[in-house]
Every structure is written in structure tokens, then in C-alpha cells.
Scaffold this motif. Structure first.
Motif, PDB file in Angstrom:
ATOM      1  N   SER A 118      61.831  65.391  30.355  1.00 24.17           N
ATOM      2  CA  SER A 118      62.754  64.577  29.563  1.00 24.17           C
ATOM      3  C   SER A 118      64.205  64.887  29.922  1.00 24.17           C
ATOM      4  N   VAL A 119      64.507  66.183  30.047  1.00 22.47           N
ATOM      5  CA  VAL A 119      65.868  66.582  30.394  1.00 22.47           C
ATOM      6  C   VAL A 119      66.245  66.081  31.783  1.00 22.47           C
ATOM      7  N   ASN A 120      65.338  66.220  32.753  1.00 19.30           N
ATOM      8  CA  ASN A 120      65.624  65.759  34.113  1.00 19.30           C
ATOM      9  C   ASN A 120      65.848  64.256  34.166  1.00 19.30           C
ATOM     10  N   GLN A 121      65.050  63.507  33.381  1.00 14.23           N
ATOM     11  CA  GLN A 121      65.253  62.053  33.347  1.00 14.23           C
ATOM     12  C   GLN A 121      66.615  61.719  32.743  1.00 14.23           C
ATOM     13  N   ALA A 122      66.950  62.415  31.658  1.00  9.26           N
ATOM     14  CA  ALA A 122      68.251  62.164  31.032  1.00  9.26           C
ATOM     15  C   ALA A 122      69.389  62.543  31.971  1.00  9.26           C
ATOM     16  N   TYR A 123      69.197  63.664  32.689  1.00  4.89           N
ATOM     17  CA  TYR A 123      70.233  64.087  33.644  1.00  4.89           C
ATOM     18  C   TYR A 123      70.391  63.077  34.766  1.00  4.89           C
ATOM     19  N   ALA A 124      69.267  62.559  35.271  1.00  7.28           N
ATOM     20  CA  ALA A 124      69.331  61.552  36.336  1.00  7.28           C
ATOM     21  C   ALA A 124      70.085  60.321  35.857  1.00  7.28           C
ATOM     22  N   ALA A 125      69.826  59.922  34.604  1.00  6.12           N
ATOM     23  CA  ALA A 125      70.540  58.766  34.049  1.00  6.12           C
ATOM     24  C   ALA A 125      72.032  59.064  33.934  1.00  6.12           C
ATOM     25  N   LEU A 126      72.367  60.302  33.525  1.00  7.93           N
ATOM     26  CA  LEU A 126      73.776  60.673  33.418  1.00  7.93           C
ATOM     27  C   LEU A 126      74.454  60.695  34.783  1.00  7.93           C
ATOM     28  N   VAL A 127      73.730  61.163  35.808  1.00 10.58           N
ATOM     29  CA  VAL A 127      74.293  61.186  37.165  1.00 10.58           C
ATOM     30  C   VAL A 127      74.616  59.771  37.628  1.00 10.58           C
ATOM     31  N   VAL A 128      73.680  58.846  37.381  1.00 11.40           N
ATOM     32  CA  VAL A 128      73.910  57.447  37.751  1.00 11.40           C
ATOM     33  C   VAL A 128      75.125  56.892  37.009  1.00 11.40           C
ATOM     34  N   GLU A 129      75.191  57.205  35.695  1.00 15.35           N
ATOM     35  CA  GLU A 129      76.314  56.714  34.900  1.00 15.35           C
ATOM     36  C   GLU A 129      77.619  57.343  35.371  1.00 15.35           C
ATOM     37  N   LYS A 130      77.574  58.644  35.697  1.00 16.00           N
ATOM     38  CA  LYS A 130      78.780  59.319  36.172  1.00 16.00           C
ATOM     39  C   LYS A 130      79.255  58.717  37.491  1.00 16.00           C
ATOM     40  N   ASP A 131      78.311  58.484  38.422  1.00 17.47           N
ATOM     41  CA  ASP A 131      78.675  57.881  39.705  1.00 17.47           C
ATOM     42  C   ASP A 131      79.306  56.510  39.493  1.00 17.47           C
ATOM     43  N   SER A 132      78.731  55.753  38.545  1.00 15.68           N
ATOM     44  CA  SER A 132      79.280  54.429  38.254  1.00 15.68           C
ATOM     45  C   SER A 132      80.701  54.548  37.700  1.00 15.68           C
ATOM     46  N   LEU A 133      80.890  55.518  36.784  1.00 16.56           N
ATOM     47  CA  LEU A 133      82.217  55.720  36.206  1.00 16.56           C
ATOM     48  C   LEU A 133      83.217  56.185  37.252  1.00 16.56           C
ATOM     49  N   VAL A 134      82.756  57.061  38.158  1.00 18.61           N
ATOM     50  CA  VAL A 134      83.639  57.535  39.226  1.00 18.61           C
ATOM     51  C   VAL A 134      84.073  56.373  40.111  1.00 18.61           C
ATOM     52  N   ASP A 135      83.108  55.495  40.446  1.00 15.66           N
ATOM     53  CA  ASP A 135      83.438  54.316  41.260  1.00 15.66           C
ATOM     54  C   ASP A 135      84.437  53.422  40.527  1.00 15.66           C
ATOM     55  N   ASP A 136      84.166  53.219  39.211  1.00 21.26           N
ATOM     56  CA  ASP A 136      85.090  52.390  38.427  1.00 21.26           C
ATOM     57  C   ASP A 136      86.478  53.020  38.373  1.00 21.26           C
ATOM     58  N   LEU A 137      86.487  54.361  38.206  1.00 18.67           N
ATOM     59  CA  LEU A 137      87.765  55.058  38.127  1.00 18.67           C
ATOM     60  C   LEU A 137      88.528  54.934  39.443  1.00 18.67           C
ATOM     61  N   LYS A 138      87.799  55.111  40.566  1.00 13.41           N
ATOM     62  CA  LYS A 138      88.454  54.980  41.875  1.00 13.41           C
ATOM     63  C   LYS A 138      89.034  53.582  42.044  1.00 13.41           C
ATOM     64  N   GLU A 139      88.255  52.585  41.602  1.00 17.75           N
ATOM     65  CA  GLU A 139      88.725  51.209  41.718  1.00 17.75           C
ATOM     66  C   GLU A 139      89.984  51.000  40.881  1.00 17.75           C
ATOM     67  N   GLU A 140      89.968  51.539  39.631  1.00 12.05           N
ATOM     68  CA  GLU A 140      91.131  51.385  38.773  1.00 12.05           C
ATOM     69  C   GLU A 140      92.334  52.150  39.322  1.00 12.05           C
TER      70      GLU A 140
END
Length: 292
Positions: A118-140
Motif C-alpha cells: 500500500s505504501v509503495n503504491q501511494a509513493y508511486a502515485a506521489l512520485v507521478v504527481e511530483k513529476d507532474s508538478l515539477v513539469d508544471d513548475l518548470k513551465e510556469e
């Protein structure tokens, strides 16, 4: 009669002895079988515990707290394996107790595995969300940098556009008589007044109001004809320089004409004179004057 009785007693004794030997043999065989069964169960418990330990080692979590818990449970498994190895195989009660501990550990490891998954799945989801946020931040950030650069350019253009510019400038020398009448001349020996007349170009961006224009006259030999008095310097590009004359002008955004006059106090040498006009510490125009 006594011989028959003696023989009968001997047969009874032999029968009893044979029965006793058979009973001892059965008991010994039964004990051996129990020991073998307990040895097999002991080996099975050790194998099961080793399997659990391998399962735990494979449970790598993204959570440091869970990893510490996994290490703790692995240490408990090692201790239990050593305990099983030391136990007397003939002790059925000890084997039974250890069997209960192994069963309890099996349920705990199963729960731990579910938590780690459960923790690994949640972490994987957070990594995906973090990568998305990083991309959005770079774009902004990229957009912001472009906007900042654009704003800087616009500010520079507005700042440049808001400054006064000359549409025309003309330099002349004059001979002024005692009555104050001017007469244009090209003779250095007769000139006692130099005048720069100019037109400030139309500029609706510039601030309306008073502006001070400065005239700097450079002689053919590189000197500056300085204004009278102590207040005769200005700062241009961080450097303090002399000026020759100044004039306050009212500017309302429309083309505005004005002249800056310098009254000569010394003899002028023949040659080419350069006249530079400054406003807000920047040069906005220049002209040449040739005197014979």
C-alpha cells in the motif's frame, strides 16, 4: 509332578520375558518414531522461518519507518531460527510452543506485506504527481522568465521613449555689442557669445513639466568652456563632468523650441567646437561650430 511344575514355571517366565522384550521394543520404536517426527517438524519450522525471512528482505518500502520495522522483524526471525535450532527435538511441548510463534509471525508478515504494498503504491502515485508538478513548475518558471524579459524590454523601451529627444539643433557664434544687440559671426576673435538653438521633439510619453537642459562646449584643443560659479558640474554615466550653460524648459509633450546661451569670458581660438546637449544626465543631441 514337581518336574512338570518346574518346567511350567520356566515356560511362564520365558513367556513373560518375551512379552516384556516385545513391549520394550515397541516402546523404543514408538519413541524413535516420535523423535523422527519432531526432528522433521523442527526442520520444517526452520525452513518456513527462512522463507519468511527471504520474503521480508524482498519488502523494500519507500517509507523509512516501515523499513526500520522490516529490519526489526527480520532480527526477530533470526532469533527464532536460532531458538528452534537449539531446542531438544524430543521436547514436544517446546516444538508446539514454537509452532505457535511461527504461526503468529506468519500472520504479522502477511499484514506487513499488505502495508508495504500500500505504501509503495501511494509513493508511486506521489512520485507521478511530483513529476507532474515539477513539469508544471518548470513551465510556469519558463513563462515567468519570458514575461520578466518582456517586461524588462518594455520598461527599457518605455524609459527610452519617455526621455526628451531633439528633432533639430543649430550652433552659432555672435558678437554682442554694448547695447546687447547680437550679430552672427564666424570669427573666433570677434565671438563673445555661443548659442545652441534646438527643437525638442514631440513626445506624449514623457512627463510634462520642467526640464533642465545642459550645454557642454568643447574647444578645439579639448578643453571645456565651463560655466561661471561653483555649481557647474553634472554627473553622466557615473562621471562628474563640467558643463558650460543650462536652461530650464517647460515641456508639454508637443514640439518645443529653446536656446541655451553661453557668454564667452576669454579669447576663443579658431577651429572646430563641439556642442553637446544633455537632459536627465544623458546626451540628447550635438552640433558643430566652426570659427575662423
Amino acid at each position: 509332578m514337581s518336574q512338570e511344575s518346574s518346567a511350567k514355571r520356566q515356560r511362564n517366565i520365558i513367556f513373560i520375558l518375551l512379552a516384556l522384550v516385545a513391549a520394550l521394543a515397541y516402546f523404543a520404536l514408538n519413541q524413535t518414531n516420535q523423535v523422527n517426527d519432531l526432528e522433521e517438524e523442527k526442520a520444517a519450522l526452520i525452513t518456513q522461518l527462512e522463507d519468511y525471512k527471504r520474503d521480508l528482505a524482498a519488502q523494500v518500502s519507500a517509507n523509512d519507518s516501515l523499513n526500520a520495522y522490516i529490519a526489526q522483524e527480520t532480527a526477530r526471525l533470526n532469533a527464532l531460527i536460532e531458538k528452534v535450532e537449539r531446542v531438544n527435538a524430543a521436547s514436544a511441548s517446546q516444538i508446539k510452543s514454537l509452532r505457535g510463534e511461527v504461526f503468529s509471525l506468519r500472520k504479522k508478515i502477511a499484514r506487513l506485506t499488505e502495508q508495504v504494498d500500500s505504501v509503495n503504491q501511494a509513493y508511486a502515485a506521489l512520485v507521478v504527481e511530483k513529476d507532474s508538478l515539477v513539469d508544471d513548475l518548470k513551465e510556469e518558471v519558463g513563462k515567468n522568465e519570458v514575461l520578466t524579459e518582456t517586461n524588462t524590454q518594455l520598461n527599457a523601451e518605455v524609459d527610452k521613449a519617455s526621455k526628451l529627444q531633439l528633432s533639430s539643433i543649430e550652433a552659432s557664434a555672435y558678437r554682442v555689442n554694448n547695447k546687447g544687440v547680437e550679430k552672427a559671426t564666424a570669427s573666433a576673435g570677434k565671438s563673445n557669445r555661443i548659442k545652441a538653438c534646438m527643437t525638442i521633439a514631440k513626445n506624449l510619453v514623457a512627463k510634462k513639466g520642467e526640464y533642465t537642459l545642459y550645454l557642454r562646449i568643447n574647444t578645439p584643443d579639448g578643453r571645456v568652456l565651463a560655466a561661471d560659479g561653483k555649481d557647474r558640474t553634472m554627473v553622466v554615466n557615473g562621471e562628474t563632468i563640467l558643463y558650460s550653460a543650462s536652461q530650464v524648459v517647460q515641456f508639454n509633450g508637443e514640439p518645443t523650441g529653446c536656446c541655451i546661451v553661453f557668454n564667452v569670458r576669454t579669447d576663443l581660438a579658431p577651429g572646430s567646437y563641439s556642442l553637446d546637449v544633455y537632459s536627465a544626465n544623458e546626451k540628447i543631441g550635438e552640433a558643430r561650430l566652426m570659427l575662423n
